[in-house]
Scaffold this motif. Structure first.
Motif, short mmCIF file in Angstrom:
data_model
loop_
_atom_site.label_atom_id
_atom_site.label_comp_id
_atom_site.label_asym_id
_atom_site.label_seq_id
_atom_site.Cartn_x
_atom_site.Cartn_y
_atom_site.Cartn_z
N LEU A 216 0.86 -1.19 0.00
CA LEU A 216 0.00 0.00 0.00
C LEU A 216 0.89 1.23 0.00
O LEU A 216 1.80 1.34 0.82
N ASP A 217 0.62 2.15 -0.90
CA ASP A 217 1.45 3.35 -0.98
C ASP A 217 0.56 4.59 -0.99
O ASP A 217 -0.47 4.63 -1.67
N GLY A 218 0.99 5.60 -0.26
CA GLY A 218 0.19 6.80 -0.13
C GLY A 218 0.80 8.00 -0.83
O GLY A 218 1.81 7.90 -1.52
N ALA A 219 0.16 9.14 -0.64
CA ALA A 219 0.66 10.44 -1.11
C ALA A 219 0.49 11.39 0.06
O ALA A 219 -0.36 12.28 0.04
N ALA A 220 1.29 11.18 1.10
CA ALA A 220 1.08 11.88 2.36
C ALA A 220 1.84 13.20 2.46
O ALA A 220 1.46 14.05 3.26
N PHE B 265 -8.56 16.29 1.12
CA PHE B 265 -7.18 15.80 1.19
C PHE B 265 -6.67 15.72 2.63
O PHE B 265 -5.98 14.77 3.00
N LEU B 266 -6.97 16.70 3.44
CA LEU B 266 -6.46 16.75 4.81
C LEU B 266 -7.31 15.92 5.78
O LEU B 266 -6.95 15.80 6.96
N GLU B 267 -8.40 15.36 5.29
CA GLU B 267 -9.29 14.59 6.15
C GLU B 267 -8.98 13.11 6.13
O GLU B 267 -9.16 12.40 7.14
N LYS B 268 -8.53 12.59 5.01
CA LYS B 268 -8.19 11.18 4.91
C LYS B 268 -7.09 11.00 3.88
O LYS B 268 -7.04 11.71 2.87
N PRO B 269 -6.19 10.05 4.12
CA PRO B 269 -5.03 9.90 3.23
C PRO B 269 -5.40 9.29 1.88
O PRO B 269 -6.39 8.57 1.75
N MET B 270 -4.60 9.62 0.89
CA MET B 270 -4.72 9.02 -0.44
C MET B 270 -3.80 7.80 -0.49
O MET B 270 -2.60 7.91 -0.23
N VAL B 271 -4.35 6.65 -0.83
CA VAL B 271 -3.59 5.40 -0.83
C VAL B 271 -4.00 4.56 -2.04
O VAL B 271 -5.18 4.51 -2.39
N TYR B 272 -3.03 3.92 -2.67
CA TYR B 272 -3.35 2.95 -3.72
C TYR B 272 -2.65 1.63 -3.39
O TYR B 272 -1.74 1.58 -2.56
N GLN B 273 -3.08 0.55 -4.03
CA GLN B 273 -2.48 -0.76 -3.83
C GLN B 273 -1.67 -1.13 -5.06
O GLN B 273 -2.20 -1.16 -6.18
N GLY B 274 -0.38 -1.38 -4.86
CA GLY B 274 0.52 -1.68 -5.97
C GLY B 274 0.94 -3.14 -6.01
O GLY B 274 0.41 -3.99 -5.28
#
Length: 330
Positions: free
Chosen positions: A79-83, A103-112
């Protein structure tokens, strides 16, 4: 404690590495592989730690990092984010896009891709260098079992290790994939892990229970490219990302979680990827100037503590055409 995996088959052979990265000892009597250690962490930790203490006291076999593969070649989940705000802000602004309203309420994450992590010095083989090849310097957490519904505050208690990560990206593919609103896929090939995995307690004051501090240095084509403070400029920590994903799933031991490309608001500190430098050039000068990577070119990343010691070893890689493409062309 510091651990690594000698190249052997698909999953490697687990070894314990001395604090100064000079010596190693086999962990086979306690845990044959990193995944075995993670699956049985509470049972094997005392034995591994005993080997580690002995290794630091009297030494062992000389460590040749060229014999090391990825510490965890195959992971159950990546799992990788854009924190880091400045990273995502610059890249989106260069495309004429704003940050998501939440954006500031919950992190952006994708599964690689979670299988086939490359070793620290393996050549990265890709179909073409017209795909916009880029590196991304990160520090990833490796978890044990994580229960569904865990809170952000409790989530970091399930982190077993940290590793250096090169999240390889193909910039010519990514924008089109994102516009289809179904996430990254072919724009994110297999990634690479640094040679040494480190337990949170071994990080000392670099680990505050939320973020890993220190300096991430990057080099592109032999020139210094970044000197980034990793423990700042993000509203999210590892617990936030783990808890966000764990809302609807439990984690198996050996799940990797990254915060995304390290980045500082102060752009004079440089960059953890070429794409961010190009984004800032587009914003400030109207077009990108720094070229993306071509076959034969080299990148390097290494994270250092406050005394200038390498924490995870380095990732240093070049890029080349994939053998399958060469055969097809012939």
């Amino acid at each position: 404690m510091k651990l690594a995996s000698l190249k052997h088959g698909r999953d490697g052979r687990l070894i314990v590495v001395s604090r100064d990265l000079k010596f190693y000892a086999s962990a086979e009597s306690v845990a044959p592989t990193m995944q075995y250690a993670l699956d049985n962490w509470d049972a094997v930790f005392p034995g591994l730690n005993q080997i580690y203490e002995e290794l630091n006291r009297v030494g062992g076999d000389a460590l040749d990092q060229n014999k090391l593969g990825a510490p965890l070649p195959r992971s159950y989940q990546y799992l990788d984010g854009a924190a880091y705000v400045s990273h995502i802000k610059r890249n989106r602004a260069a495309r004429g896009e704003s940050l998501p309203s939440d954006f500031l309420e919950k992190p952006m994450v994708y599964q690689g891709i979670s299988h086939g992590f490359m070793g620290w010095n393996e050549t990265v083989h890709l179909p073409s260098d017209d795909l916009g090849i880029d590196f991304e310097a990160e520090i990833a957490a490796v978890t044990g079992d994580v229960p569904m519904g865990v809170s952000a505050e409790d989530a970091t208690k399930h982190i077993r290790l940290f590793v250096l990560l090169n999240d390889i990206s193909l910039r010519a593919i990514i924008p089109g994939e994102l516009k289809r609103t179904f996430g990254f896929l072919t724009g994110k090939p297999a990634s690479s892990l640094g040679p040494i995995a480190v337990t949170p307690d071994e990080l000392g004051q670099l680990w505050d229970g939320r973020l890993v501090s220190g300096t991430m240095r990057t080099w592109v084509r032999g020139e210094k490219f970044g000197e980034i403070e990793t423990g700042q400029d993000t509203p999210f920590h590892y617990g936030h990302l783990i808890a966000h994903v764990a809302q609807t799933r439990a984690f198996e031991p050996g799940s990797l979680v990254g915060l995304g490309t390290v980045s500082n608001e102060d752009s004079s500190r440089g960059f953890g990827c070429v794409g961010e430098a190009r984004a800032l050039e587009t914003i400030e000068q109207g077009s990108p100037k720094t070229p993306l990577l071509k076959f034969g070119e080299r990148v390097r990343m290494e994270h250092f503590d406050r005394d200038g010691n390498s924490v995870f070893g380095a990732i240093e890689q070049t890029f080349a055409v994939a053998a399958e493409v060469t055969k097809s062309a012939a």
